[in-house]
Design a protein around this motif. Structure first.
Motif, PDB file in Angstrom:
ATOM      1  N   TYR A   1       0.838  -1.201   0.000  1.00 24.39           N
ATOM      2  CA  TYR A   1       0.000   0.000   0.000  1.00 24.39           C
ATOM      3  C   TYR A   1       0.879   1.259   0.000  1.00 24.39           C
ATOM      4  N   MET A   2       1.938   1.231   0.811  1.00 24.35           N
ATOM      5  CA  MET A   2       2.843   2.391   0.876  1.00 24.35           C
ATOM      6  C   MET A   2       3.491   2.637  -0.492  1.00 24.35           C
ATOM      7  N   GLY A   3       3.901   1.552  -1.131  1.00 21.44           N
ATOM      8  CA  GLY A   3       4.540   1.653  -2.452  1.00 21.44           C
ATOM      9  C   GLY A   3       3.568   2.185  -3.491  1.00 21.44           C
ATOM     10  N   LEU A   4       2.359   1.608  -3.500  1.00 23.13           N
ATOM     11  CA  LEU A   4       1.346   2.043  -4.474  1.00 23.13           C
ATOM     12  C   LEU A   4       1.009   3.522  -4.285  1.00 23.13           C
ATOM     13  N   ALA A   5       0.885   3.921  -3.009  1.00 23.47           N
ATOM     14  CA  ALA A   5       0.532   5.315  -2.715  1.00 23.47           C
ATOM     15  C   ALA A   5       1.636   6.253  -3.192  1.00 23.47           C
ATOM     16  N   LEU A   6       2.898   5.772  -3.138  1.00 24.99           N
ATOM     17  CA  LEU A   6       4.006   6.599  -3.633  1.00 24.99           C
ATOM     18  C   LEU A   6       3.935   6.735  -5.149  1.00 24.99           C
TER      19      LEU A   6
ATOM     20  N   VAL B   1       8.469  11.836   3.709  1.00 26.70           N
ATOM     21  CA  VAL B   1       8.579  11.157   5.006  1.00 26.70           C
ATOM     22  C   VAL B   1       7.203  11.097   5.682  1.00 26.70           C
ATOM     23  N   LEU B   2       6.497  12.231   5.656  1.00 26.05           N
ATOM     24  CA  LEU B   2       5.177  12.262   6.299  1.00 26.05           C
ATOM     25  C   LEU B   2       4.209  11.287   5.637  1.00 26.05           C
ATOM     26  N   GLN B   3       4.275  11.208   4.299  1.00 27.58           N
ATOM     27  CA  GLN B   3       3.370  10.274   3.606  1.00 27.58           C
ATOM     28  C   GLN B   3       3.700   8.829   3.967  1.00 27.58           C
ATOM     29  N   LEU B   4       5.002   8.519   4.015  1.00 30.44           N
ATOM     30  CA  LEU B   4       5.387   7.140   4.357  1.00 30.44           C
ATOM     31  C   LEU B   4       4.892   6.789   5.768  1.00 30.44           C
ATOM     32  N   ILE B   5       5.020   7.752   6.681  1.00 33.89           N
ATOM     33  CA  ILE B   5       4.564   7.484   8.053  1.00 33.89           C
ATOM     34  C   ILE B   5       3.045   7.301   8.077  1.00 33.89           C
ATOM     35  N   SER B   6       2.323   8.202   7.387  1.00 37.53           N
ATOM     36  CA  SER B   6       0.852   8.094   7.454  1.00 37.53           C
ATOM     37  C   SER B   6       0.348   6.856   6.716  1.00 37.53           C
ATOM     38  N   THR B   7       0.930   6.511   5.566  1.00 37.63           N
ATOM     39  CA  THR B   7       0.437   5.324   4.854  1.00 37.63           C
ATOM     40  C   THR B   7       0.815   4.033   5.591  1.00 37.63           C
ATOM     41  N   SER B   8       1.897   4.090   6.370  1.00 30.72           N
ATOM     42  CA  SER B   8       2.244   2.882   7.139  1.00 30.72           C
ATOM     43  C   SER B   8       1.204   2.627   8.236  1.00 30.72           C
ATOM     44  N   GLN B   9       0.431   3.664   8.564  1.00 33.08           N
ATOM     45  CA  GLN B   9      -0.586   3.510   9.614  1.00 33.08           C
ATOM     46  C   GLN B   9      -2.009   3.456   9.042  1.00 33.08           C
ATOM     47  N   ALA B  10      -2.125   3.184   7.755  1.00 36.51           N
ATOM     48  CA  ALA B  10      -3.452   3.205   7.118  1.00 36.51           C
ATOM     49  C   ALA B  10      -4.332   2.062   7.621  1.00 36.51           C
ATOM     50  N   PHE B  11      -5.587   2.347   7.854  1.00 43.43           N
ATOM     51  CA  PHE B  11      -6.533   1.266   8.152  1.00 43.43           C
ATOM     52  C   PHE B  11      -7.981   1.667   7.907  1.00 43.43           C
ATOM     53  N   GLN B  12      -8.245   2.993   7.860  1.00 40.67           N
ATOM     54  CA  GLN B  12      -9.638   3.430   7.821  1.00 40.67           C
ATOM     55  C   GLN B  12     -10.366   2.975   6.555  1.00 40.67           C
ATOM     56  N   SER B  13      -9.793   3.304   5.396  1.00 42.84           N
ATOM     57  CA  SER B  13     -10.493   2.947   4.160  1.00 42.84           C
ATOM     58  C   SER B  13     -10.481   1.430   3.964  1.00 42.84           C
ATOM     59  N   GLN B  14      -9.396   0.773   4.405  1.00 44.03           N
ATOM     60  CA  GLN B  14      -9.324  -0.691   4.284  1.00 44.03           C
ATOM     61  C   GLN B  14     -10.430  -1.351   5.097  1.00 44.03           C
ATOM     62  N   LEU B  15     -10.706  -0.784   6.267  1.00 44.60           N
ATOM     63  CA  LEU B  15     -11.749  -1.341   7.140  1.00 44.60           C
ATOM     64  C   LEU B  15     -13.134  -1.076   6.570  1.00 44.60           C
ATOM     65  N   ILE B  16     -13.365   0.172   6.166  1.00 43.79           N
ATOM     66  CA  ILE B  16     -14.729   0.541   5.765  1.00 43.79           C
ATOM     67  C   ILE B  16     -15.086  -0.031   4.391  1.00 43.79           C
TER      68      ILE B  16
ATOM     69  N   PHE C   1     -13.139  -3.515  -9.405  1.00 37.58           N
ATOM     70  CA  PHE C   1     -12.437  -2.791  -8.347  1.00 37.58           C
ATOM     71  C   PHE C   1     -12.376  -3.592  -7.047  1.00 37.58           C
ATOM     72  N   TYR C   2     -13.196  -4.625  -6.943  1.00 38.81           N
ATOM     73  CA  TYR C   2     -13.313  -5.376  -5.687  1.00 38.81           C
ATOM     74  C   TYR C   2     -12.465  -6.655  -5.673  1.00 38.81           C
ATOM     75  N   SER C   3     -11.751  -6.946  -6.766  1.00 39.98           N
ATOM     76  CA  SER C   3     -10.976  -8.194  -6.795  1.00 39.98           C
ATOM     77  C   SER C   3      -9.770  -8.082  -5.867  1.00 39.98           C
ATOM     78  N   LYS C   4      -9.197  -9.218  -5.529  1.00 36.02           N
ATOM     79  CA  LYS C   4      -8.041  -9.215  -4.623  1.00 36.02           C
ATOM     80  C   LYS C   4      -6.864  -8.459  -5.248  1.00 36.02           C
ATOM     81  N   GLU C   5      -6.728  -8.587  -6.572  1.00 35.28           N
ATOM     82  CA  GLU C   5      -5.615  -7.935  -7.268  1.00 35.28           C
ATOM     83  C   GLU C   5      -5.783  -6.408  -7.278  1.00 35.28           C
ATOM     84  N   HIS C   6      -7.036  -5.948  -7.367  1.00 37.21           N
ATOM     85  CA  HIS C   6      -7.256  -4.512  -7.569  1.00 37.21           C
ATOM     86  C   HIS C   6      -7.715  -3.751  -6.323  1.00 37.21           C
ATOM     87  N   ALA C   7      -8.049  -4.475  -5.267  1.00 35.29           N
ATOM     88  CA  ALA C   7      -8.674  -3.809  -4.106  1.00 35.29           C
ATOM     89  C   ALA C   7      -7.777  -2.712  -3.524  1.00 35.29           C
ATOM     90  N   MET C   8      -6.496  -3.016  -3.356  1.00 35.48           N
ATOM     91  CA  MET C   8      -5.601  -2.023  -2.763  1.00 35.48           C
ATOM     92  C   MET C   8      -5.423  -0.829  -3.701  1.00 35.48           C
TER      93      MET C   8
END
Lengths: 309, 484
Positions: free
Chosen positions: A95-100, A236-251, A167-174
């Motif tokens: 997720y961190m890599g993709l977000a970058l 640096v800030l993005q790497l820190i925040s994406t390493s703590q991601a969970f909200q959208s993954q949960l919802i 968009f909901y497949s395992k390959e594309h979800a992230m």
């Protein structure tokens, strides 16, 4: 003995002076300290104490009502022995890599684009920032509809004669989540970059233009070097925040399909609030804390080296 | 700036901080205790006065917090306020504050840690073991023993909260899981409704006949996200004759990877292969029901009354257009077993004895009384004024064939805005309680298995999926259970 007496004499003679100086200093900083006090107390209560308690809890089987039981390193052993722990680390790094790759350059491009505009700079800034003010509940409902098999994106693809995108497949979800997050968050980063861009002296652009630089030349030789430090900071800030991601993954996906969007923090919250294993969740928090401290120290060291060069 | 002003400013700052910190630490049950302490502090004076007048000492003052409804449920909150008034008139020493917090299993630990849950609150049938293990709810056995109506409670409804011989909860209502069918979608397609005594095969055929992906209408909407996914699937496990776990010799053993489990998972796989379920598998409880309410699915699985209530009163579907079917059986004439559920009143284990007693008295105050029936009657009238339908639960805290049950039925019969269940459904459906140990962990693990099935593109070894999940739950959860 003489050596012991000698230093004491001047200390005695200086004592009233030091006292007076301390009193003056206290007087000087009394108001400032008073204004700082609430912030310090709030930080202490809601940040540092929880951090310290979290470290403590990681060695206990936590039961808030009936009392905790010391279990030593058992929580850490269980965390490290759980296969989902490694899945969560892998997913978080992905997720961190993709977000970058997908998201990091968007606010830079947007800020440069807006600053290059001759007209409509103000409205462009507002439009760029709008997604950031959408409440989360609306945001997720909206993107669930966008990603729906009969939603606007797939309807448009079908209209063009293209197959629907799952968009909901395992390959594309992230990937779907990164698009959603980028759309929502790029506005605030854009504003920071725009502020950074406005600090670049205008005469540098004029000089570049006199030297025959076009738009790309200005961006490459003036703009990007001018905001280099800001880019590094936001990286640096993005790497820190994406390493703590969970909200959208949960919802959006509840960590699925088949743990495909199970991030580290989502697994931590699951341990805490689904299974009530607060000790294990704390152990996971401590491991994350250690990782982020090491990462931050490394970044500071690298930046120091870079600055020295 | 003079010295006096600085000192005053420091003092005000300190006081403000003290107030802030004190505010952070406040909670419902400490407040109650404070009231009690005040009552105790006043007690000598009151007792002295009582001695002078030679009267019985006044009852100890008790403050409790009652479970209220969300602010938009104005009729329900008004009914609660009226009930509180009736109770406090009879018990002037008790003061009751209504407070809204809806039970969530992801929030209860925090609520108990901060001691901010109500003195009495409503929870679900699944939660009994968890709440008693943690000692978050009080043992009500002594209170039940002295309550004259305890023997009249519906034994089936009471069962989930009778743990190791002690009673921890009072049933409000109970239900069995069923399939809610949008009859209009069948009619619009010109498809006849399936028989009530249906099989899994007939279920798939019915789903196929109304499935219309181009319009975004799915034949069936299973829950695929979160622990709900495992909960939904368990109905098919039960109806196929399976169990989640077995308990023997103090050991809990995973049993869902049985032949029945394989049949149930094969059924999900068949649904996916038939293409009758939504492509967006990530549907939680609310998502699936919302989709059904929007007419984007012909069938959904839920507690008997819950999906109906949402579809009719929120979704605007006519009460004549929704039907309840039992869980389909494996073969013709087979059993239609669904997971049992329900709502229960429990008493906060952190409250003191006086509060627990007052809360119990308040909860059961109008059980088996005319006031309760009048309140239901009023609720039906209120719902009618809003063009809503009253959806009764299939199972109540009383026995249907009792005197009280007949009175309740007479109240329902007075109104035309009450949903009526098919007598055939009541005859066919059976309900079975959930597993006792580590059910949420089992549901979470099964959610992964179900998602694998729902998104798979090729053949899957279903037995291996079940065996792997069983081994994982066994090692990480069931093996750690200490059966008492």
């Amino acid at each position: 003995m003489a050596m012991q007496v000698q230093p004491q004499a001047p200390a005695k003679a200086d004592a009233p002076l030091a006292h007076a100086s301390l009193g003056r200093r206290m007087k000087k900083y009394a108001w400032g300290s008073l204004f700082l006090l609430p912030a310090v107390l709030i930080f202490l209560l809601f940040l540092w104490v929880p951090i310290a308690k979290g470290i403590g809890y990681s060695f206990y089987q936590v039961d808030f009502v009936n009392g905790n039981t010391f279990v030593g390193l058992q929580n850490y052993q269980e965390v490290l022995g759980n296969p989902d722990f490694y899945t969560a680390i892998k997913n978080t790094l992905y997720y961190m890599g993709l977000a970058l790759v997908i998201g990091f350059w968007v606010p830079i491009a947007m800020a440069i684009g807006v600053s290059e505009l001759k007209w409509f700079r103000g409205p462009a800034r507002i439009i760029g920032y709008l997604p950031s003010i959408i409440p989360a509940i609306v945001l997720y409902g909206m993107w669930q509809w966008f990603y729906d098999p009969i939603g606007p994106i797939n309807t448009f693809l079908n209209f063009l004669g293209l197959p629907s995108f799952d968009f909901y497949s395992k390959e594309h979800a992230m990937f779907s989540l990164v698009i959603l997050e980028t759309w929502q968050n790029f506005g605030s980063a854009t504003l920071i970059y725009i502020a950074g861009l406005s600090a670049i002296p205008k005469d540098m652009y004029e000089a570049a233009e006199l030297d025959g630089a076009g738009v790309w030349g200005r961006i490459r030789y003036v703009t990007l070097p001018g905001i280099k430090n800001l880019i590094l900071l936001l990286l640096v800030l993005q790497l820190i925040s994406t390493s703590q991601a969970f909200q959208s993954q949960l919802i959006m996906f509840g960590g699925g399909p088949d743990n495909g969007t199970l991030t580290y923090l989502l697994l931590t919250t699951r341990e805490a609030f689904t299974y009530f294993n607060f000790g294990k969740a704390s152990a996971m928090g401590v491991l994350m804390f250690v990782f982020l401290v090491v990462f931050s120290l490394l970044t500071i060291k690298l930046r120091k080296g870079d600055d020295a060069a | 700036m003079n010295k006096g002003k600085s000192k005053r400013a420091l003092a005000y700052g300190g006081m403000a901080m003290f107030v802030l910190l004190a505010g952070c630490g406040g909670n419902a049950n400490t407040e109650n205790t404070k009231t009690n302490s005040n009552a105790s502090a006043n007690a000598p004076t009151e007792n002295a006065a009582a001695n002078v007048q030679e009267e019985a000492p006044p009852a100890e003052k008790v403050s409790i917090v009652a479970y209220a409804y969300p602010p938009d449920k104005t009729a329900e909150n008004a009914a609660l306020d009226a009930r509180i008034k009736r109770f406090t008139e009879k018990n002037p020493n008790v003061s009751i504050t209504p407070k809204y917090w809806k039970y969530e299993n992801s929030e209860i630990a925090i609520k108990m840690a901060s001691n901010s849950a109500q003195t009495e609150f409503t929870t679900w049938a699944t939660e009994g073991k968890l709440l008693t293990d943690k000692k978050w709810i009080a043992d009500l056995s002594d209170y039940m023993a002295s309550w004259p109506y305890a023997k009249d409670l519906n034994a089936f409804a009471t069962k989930p909260f009778v743990i190791e011989g002690k009673t921890y909860g009072i049933p409000i209502d109970a239900y069995g899981m069923t399939i809610t069918v949008n009859k209009k979608i069948f009619e619009d397609k010109g498809v006849p409704l399936p028989p009530m005594d249906w099989t899994m095969e007939e279920f798939i055929e019915a789903a196929k006949s109304v499935n219309d992906p181009a319009k975004g209408i799915a034949g069936f909407i299973p829950m695929g996200k979160g622990t709900e996914a495992g909960w939904n699937w368990t109905n098919f496990l039960y109806t196929a004759g399976g169990d989640i776990q077995t308990v023997a010799d103090g050991k809990v053993t995973a049993a869902f990877n049985s032949e029945a489990g394989l049949k149930a998972l094969q059924f999900y796989n068949d649904l996916k292969v038939a293409g009758v379920i939504p492509k967006q598998w990530a549907l939680g409880y609310g998502d699936a029901l919302a989709m059904f309410n929007q007419g984007r699915g012909a069938m959904v699985m839920c507690g008997s009354g819950n999906a109906l209530d949402g579809a009719i009163n929120q979704g605007g579907i006519s009460k004549d257009d929704v039907l309840i079917y039992p869980i389909p059986s494996v073969s013709k004439g087979g059993k239609h077993i669904g997971v049992a559920g329900g709502n229960y009143k429990v008493i906060n284990g952190l409250a003191d004895k006086a509060q627990q007693k007052a809360a119990f008295d308040f909860v059961v105050d109008e059980y088996f009384t005319q006031e309760y029936l009048d309140a239901i009657d009023q609720q039906i009238v209120d719902q009618k004024s809003k063009n809503q339908v009253y959806v009764p639960q299939l199972i109540n805290y009383w026995n249907d064939d009792s005197e009280y049950g007949k009175k309740y039925q007479a109240v329902l019969d007075k109104h035309d805005n009450v949903y009526k269940y098919s007598p055939e459904l009541i005859q066919l459906m059976e309900s079975k309680p959930e597993a006792t140990y580590e059910t949420q962990a089992y549901y979470a693990e099964m959610a992964n298995v179900i998602q694998k099935v729902l998104i798979s593109k090729g053949d899957l070894d279903l037995q291996k999926l079940l065996d792997d999940a069983a081994a994982k739950v066994q090692k990480e959860n069931f093996d750690k259970v200490k059966v008492q």
